[in-house]
Design a protein around this motif. Structure first.
Motif, short mmCIF file in Angstrom:
data_model
loop_
_atom_site.label_atom_id
_atom_site.label_comp_id
_atom_site.label_asym_id
_atom_site.label_seq_id
_atom_site.Cartn_x
_atom_site.Cartn_y
_atom_site.Cartn_z
N GLN A 94 -10.25 -94.13 -44.83
CA GLN A 94 -9.34 -95.01 -44.08
C GLN A 94 -9.64 -95.55 -42.48
O GLN A 94 -10.46 -94.64 -42.01
N PRO A 95 -9.59 -96.71 -42.15
CA PRO A 95 -10.12 -97.18 -40.75
C PRO A 95 -9.77 -96.28 -39.56
O PRO A 95 -10.24 -96.03 -38.98
N ASP A 96 -8.25 -95.90 -39.66
CA ASP A 96 -7.87 -95.15 -38.42
C ASP A 96 -8.39 -93.62 -38.69
O ASP A 96 -8.57 -92.83 -37.60
N SER A 97 -8.78 -93.18 -39.82
CA SER A 97 -9.40 -91.71 -39.98
C SER A 97 -10.73 -91.89 -39.38
O SER A 97 -11.02 -90.90 -38.90
N LEU A 98 -11.47 -92.72 -39.72
CA LEU A 98 -12.83 -93.07 -39.20
C LEU A 98 -12.87 -93.19 -37.75
O LEU A 98 -13.51 -92.59 -36.96
N ARG A 99 -11.91 -94.01 -37.12
CA ARG A 99 -11.92 -94.17 -35.86
C ARG A 99 -11.52 -92.99 -35.04
O ARG A 99 -12.27 -92.54 -33.98
N LYS A 100 -10.54 -92.05 -35.46
CA LYS A 100 -10.31 -91.03 -34.73
C LYS A 100 -11.30 -90.01 -34.79
O LYS A 100 -11.66 -89.19 -33.83
N PHE A 101 -12.12 -90.05 -36.10
CA PHE A 101 -13.20 -89.02 -36.35
C PHE A 101 -14.39 -89.31 -35.33
O PHE A 101 -14.84 -88.48 -34.57
N GLY A 102 -14.50 -90.56 -35.11
CA GLY A 102 -15.68 -91.16 -34.13
C GLY A 102 -15.27 -90.72 -32.70
O GLY A 102 -16.02 -90.57 -32.09
N GLU A 103 -14.10 -90.81 -32.26
CA GLU A 103 -13.52 -90.64 -30.95
C GLU A 103 -13.65 -89.16 -30.65
O GLU A 103 -13.98 -88.82 -29.63
N THR A 104 -13.39 -88.23 -31.74
CA THR A 104 -13.44 -86.88 -31.60
C THR A 104 -14.87 -86.46 -31.23
O THR A 104 -15.16 -85.66 -30.51
N ALA A 105 -15.86 -87.11 -31.96
CA ALA A 105 -17.39 -87.08 -31.97
C ALA A 105 -17.68 -87.20 -30.69
O ALA A 105 -18.53 -86.53 -29.93
N GLU B 199 -7.66 -81.83 -37.94
CA GLU B 199 -6.56 -82.07 -39.03
C GLU B 199 -5.93 -83.41 -38.94
O GLU B 199 -5.51 -83.85 -40.02
N TYR B 200 -5.72 -84.01 -37.70
CA TYR B 200 -5.18 -85.32 -37.62
C TYR B 200 -6.10 -86.28 -38.51
O TYR B 200 -5.48 -87.13 -39.30
N VAL B 201 -7.34 -86.33 -38.44
CA VAL B 201 -8.37 -87.09 -39.01
C VAL B 201 -7.87 -86.91 -40.61
O VAL B 201 -7.89 -87.97 -41.28
N LEU B 202 -7.89 -85.78 -41.05
CA LEU B 202 -7.60 -85.49 -42.51
C LEU B 202 -6.36 -86.29 -43.01
O LEU B 202 -6.28 -86.81 -44.01
N GLN B 203 -5.06 -86.00 -42.17
CA GLN B 203 -3.87 -86.46 -42.64
C GLN B 203 -4.06 -88.07 -42.55
O GLN B 203 -3.33 -88.54 -43.35
N LEU B 204 -4.77 -88.67 -41.45
CA LEU B 204 -4.76 -90.30 -41.51
C LEU B 204 -5.44 -90.49 -42.83
O LEU B 204 -5.00 -91.77 -43.33
N GLN B 205 -6.45 -89.86 -43.40
CA GLN B 205 -7.21 -90.22 -44.58
C GLN B 205 -6.07 -90.27 -45.89
O GLN B 205 -6.26 -91.18 -46.70
#
Length: 840
Positions: free
Chosen positions: A730-741, A763-769
């Motif tokens: 999911q685009p938002d999941s990827l975006r949040k994951f990238g921001e975290t890294a 946890e937020y990344v997982l739920q966005l996915q």
């Protein structure tokens, strides 16, 4: 008291301490001998009196008394002119012996000036010089005046320096010094040029001074150095003089408490420097380089001296420092080391690999950081050759004293033969006793002895340790008999090897009760040893957590260091990402693995009375069980975190290339945020499924962290993800994951999130996915945040996280004892921050 007044007093106190350390740190050597060789009279040079070796004949052992001198007019003018006018000749092996009252390092300085005298031309002399343990010079012949300076560690009560003529030649010496070295001048640890782990063992090394250079300044004579050293100008080593400007501001130099002292280098070294000639060109992009000739086949200790006397304010000067092709100090900012103070004396030590070429290059150049003016400085350089494996600094065999007479040789041989016979008899008796004891123990049931009970400690005994005490507060870990480990691993069958690391090989094993285990067997040749072995036991016997690999037992019998862990069926995270035949993991599986590892690290950082810093977070140290649940492993490099009133732990740099926190590398100051940086690299590794360092790729792609950060900052991270994930995130999941890294990889630790915040965001990344975005045609996750039900465990109403795993009732745990039951935890409270848009 007002804050401004407090600040003023603090600064005054600091200046006072600097003043005291500058002027009252004069070193008084415990032992100091200065000899004027071959002279009938004493000679005074500066504040040193070189005593005639005729008048101090008790130091000298030689069968002949041959003295030579020359006209003072024939000697080049220098501070040692008087010393060079006489010499002592040795036609046979001879020695000087000195009583050493305080064990430790001493300087040996040998003064040579090969003049011509009646019957002797000193230029034709060929000879060797040695101590009992080290060859200093072999087949030496001098064509010009020079001083050879050595630093050796003396552990006995005397030091003998031997001169041995080669063939029919002779030896000579004009002057000799033996002087104690300050204990703190050379430590035991230095950064390695070619390896992320530091070099240890400097205290036992003999050193020869190759170069001591005052960069940007004039010669500093021994009269102006507190330890009687000579510093030469850098002009003979500088490759491109047109690229530099010299700067001098000696009066501004500060010696900070706990930092460099006048004994490390005088003000005249720290107060002069070379800077890039970039004053009129803000686009300058070049390095300033110095080149030094060295002998091949030796390691070298390099000490670089810095003092920022060119900046007008903190954080103006960032630059890179190179030794040969290695960046040893990237984006180096001197003002951050001592809280923003400028003109503060500082040095850093590095050890090279064994040199296979005959020169060392030292360079400084502009940092690659944005909006930083290109500039770089260097104030001083010291290069010291380290002895080889034979204890030699000459590269040839150590010269052995020939003073022992034939009669003494006979006595020695007799004693040695007798001793060997006695030792053999003792060995046979010991072997018989050991065999009987072992057989008796094997006939008994195999009992595993607890490592510790009720907080008591046991003692380890092996060739690696003389009674090393390992203390534990739990009874989870056990000492295991070596025969039981042999049986479990089928006598360490090579077909059972499941991994090889810095400590040694890891074998799959099966205990007598059917339990599968992983057996890590220490390799005696490994750079890791007793310290890592002890640390692993201490750490894992204190902690129990579902996301930390459990230690089952250990063994230190029969010269072995063996650790036994629970067996992780699916191996390492790294092997599932690349380099093996495992099927590709889904995005959900990858994020869940990252969450599990983050939980384990968060527990280390917060779940005990003092934080524990892992120091080697990488995908190879994240293991997976049969259900792909992640567990953090390998605690051999772990370190207890700072005290409550401290911000960091000062320690040697250890870790793995590609994962190492650059701030920790620059400053050697370790915090929990160093683990956060390494975990950020792991996040990109999980996303891109490629090695963190891959030299086979184009230059801009070699370092994964740098490459991924470029795409993340462009907002185009989807361009470099693992191909098997295309269209599945999911685009938002990827975006949040990238921001975290990206946040984890911030240049400065203070800008990085805590592991608790990283966990929250994952946890937020997982739920966005996993979210079903029924009401959001634009894919904006924040519109449906209230519909998500993330598996974030145990946040209490105050938002505090409590990781006391001994409590069954505390709802503030991440890992709850009752099967992670989160009933009763208010989801509205949990998501109060996430609902504000971006979580933590």
């Amino acid at each position: 008291m007002g804050f401004g007044k407090f600040n003023f007093l603090f600064i005054c106190a600091l200046f006072l301490l600097c003043f005291i350390s500058s002027y009252y740190s004069q070193f008084t050597p415990a032992d100091s001998y200065s000899i004027n060789c071959g002279s009938p009279t004493n000679t005074t040079i500066g504040n040193r009196v070189f005593v005639s070796d005729n008048l101090a004949s008790s130091y000298l052992s030689t069968p002949q008394n041959v003295l030579v001198d020359t006209s003072a007019n024939s000697i080049p003018v220098s501070e040692y002119s008087q010393l060079y006018s006489t010499a002592r000749i040795f036609s046979q092996t001879s020695s000087y012996s000195f009583k050493i009252s305080q064990p430790g390092r001493v300087w040996i300085r040998l003064y040579f000036y090969p003049f011509s005298a009646s019957n002797y031309d000193l230029k034709s002399a060929k000879f060797s010089v040695s101590t009992r343990d080290h060859a200093l010079l072999s087949e030496f012949s001098s064509g010009d005046r020079l001083v050879k300076e050595y630093s050796v560690n003396v552990t006995s009560g005397d030091l003998e320096i031997m001169f041995t003529p080669s063939g029919n030649s002779f030896a000579f010496l004009n002057g000799l010094e033996v002087v104690s070295v300050p204990d703190m001048l050379i430590g035991d640890v230095a950064a390695s040029v070619d390896h992320p782990a530091s070099f240890r063992g400097l205290l036992g090394q003999a050193l020869e001074t190759v170069a001591r250079v005052n960069v940007g300044g004039p010669t500093v004579t021994s009269r102006n150095d507190s330890l009687s050293r000579t510093w030469v100008p850098d002009s003979g080593f500088l490759k491109n003089p047109g690229l530099v400007s010299n700067v001098s501001n000696v009066n501004s130099v500060r010696y900070p408490p706990g930092g460099a002292t006048p004994d490390d280098a005088p003000r005249s070294v720290y107060g002069t420097t070379v800077r890039m000639a970039s004053e009129t060109n803000p686009k300058s992009n070049f390095n300033v380089t110095w080149e030094f000739r060295v002998d091949q086949g030796f390691r070298y200790l390099i000490r670089l001296h810095f003092c920022d006397i060119v900046s007008s304010a903190p954080n103006q000067l960032y630059f890179n420092v190179y030794i040969d092709d290695s960046v040893v100090l990237p984006d180096f900012d001197l003002s951050t080391i001592f809280g923003g103070f400028l003109a503060t004396a500082y040095f850093s030590d590095f050890v090279t690999p064994s040199m296979n070429i005959d020169r060392i290059r030292i360079s400084v150049g502009p940092s690659g950081l944005p909006k930083v003016y290109p500039n770089a400085i260097l104030n001083g350089v010291e290069i010291m050759k380290m002895n080889n494996s034979d204890g030699s600094l000459s590269g040839k065999d150590i010269v052995v004293s020939s003073k022992t007479s034939k009669s003494k040789v006979g006595v020695i041989v007799g004693v040695v033969v007798g001793a060997v016979v006695v030792l053999l008899l003792i060995f046979v008796l010991f072997f018989v006793y050991k065999r009987r004891t072992e057989q008796k123990r094997l006939n008994q049931s195999k009992i595993w002895i607890p490592l510790s009970t009720n907080g008591l400690s046991l003692t380890m005994g092996s060739k690696f340790s003389n009674g090393t005490t390992i203390t534990s507060g739990s009874n989870y870990s056990y000492r295991c008999p070596f025969p039981a480990i042999q049986e479990a691993t089928n006598n360490f069958d090579e077909s059972g090897v499941i991994g090889i690391g810095g400590f040694g090989k890891v074998y799959k094993g099966v205990l007598s009760d059917g339990t599968k285990v992983a057996v890590k067997r220490g390799n005696p040749q490994s750079q890791q040893g007793l310290a890592e072995f002890q640390t692993e036991i201490e750490m894992l016997s204190q902690f129990r957590h579902k996301h930390l690999v459990s230690l089952i037992g250990y063994c230190d019998e029969k010269n072995e260091m063996i650790l036994i862990y629970e067996y992780m069926e699916k191996g390492t995270l790294k092997s599932h990402l690349y380099g093996s035949n495992y099927p590709s993991m889904s995005w959900k599986e990858r994020v869940e693995i990252c969450i599990g590892a983050a939980r384990g690290l968060h527990y280390l950082h917060t779940g005990y009375s003092k934080a524990v810093i892992h120091r080697d977070v990488k995908s190879a140290n994240i293991l997976l069980d049969e259900n792909l649940m992640a567990k953090v492993a390998d605690f051999g490099l772990s370190k207890a975190g700072p005290e409550i009133d401290q911000t960091h732990v000062s320690t040697a740099v250890k870790g793995s290339f590609g994962y190492l926190d650059p701030e920790y590398f620059r400053r050697q100051q370790l915090t929990e945020k160093s683990d956060v940086y390494s975990f950020g690299v792991v996040l990109f590794e999980v996303l891109c499924a490629r090695p963190v360092i891959d030299p086979s790729l184009p230059r801009e792609m070699v370092n994964l962290a740098e490459w991924a950060m470029k795409w993340q900052k462009k907002g185009q991270l989807d361009h470099i993800i693992d191909g098997s994930l295309n269209g599945k995130i999911q685009p938002d999941s990827l975006r949040k994951f990238g921001e975290t890294a990206e946040k984890c990889l911030s240049d400065f630790g203070v800008d990085r999130p805590s592991m608790g915040d990283v966990l929250w965001n994952l946890e937020y990344v997982l739920q966005l996915q996993e979210a079903v975005l029924q009401n959001d045609t634009n894919g904006n996750s924040t519109n449906v945040i209230g519909e998500l039900s993330p598996q974030i465990h145990g946040f209490n109403n105050s938002g505090d996280e409590n990781l006391d795993t001994n409590s069954n009732t505390n709802v503030g745990q991440f890992e709850m004892s009752s099967g992670d039951d989160v009933s009763g935890v208010s989801m509205s409270k949990v998501f109060s921050q996430l609902g504000k848009s971006e979580g933590r």
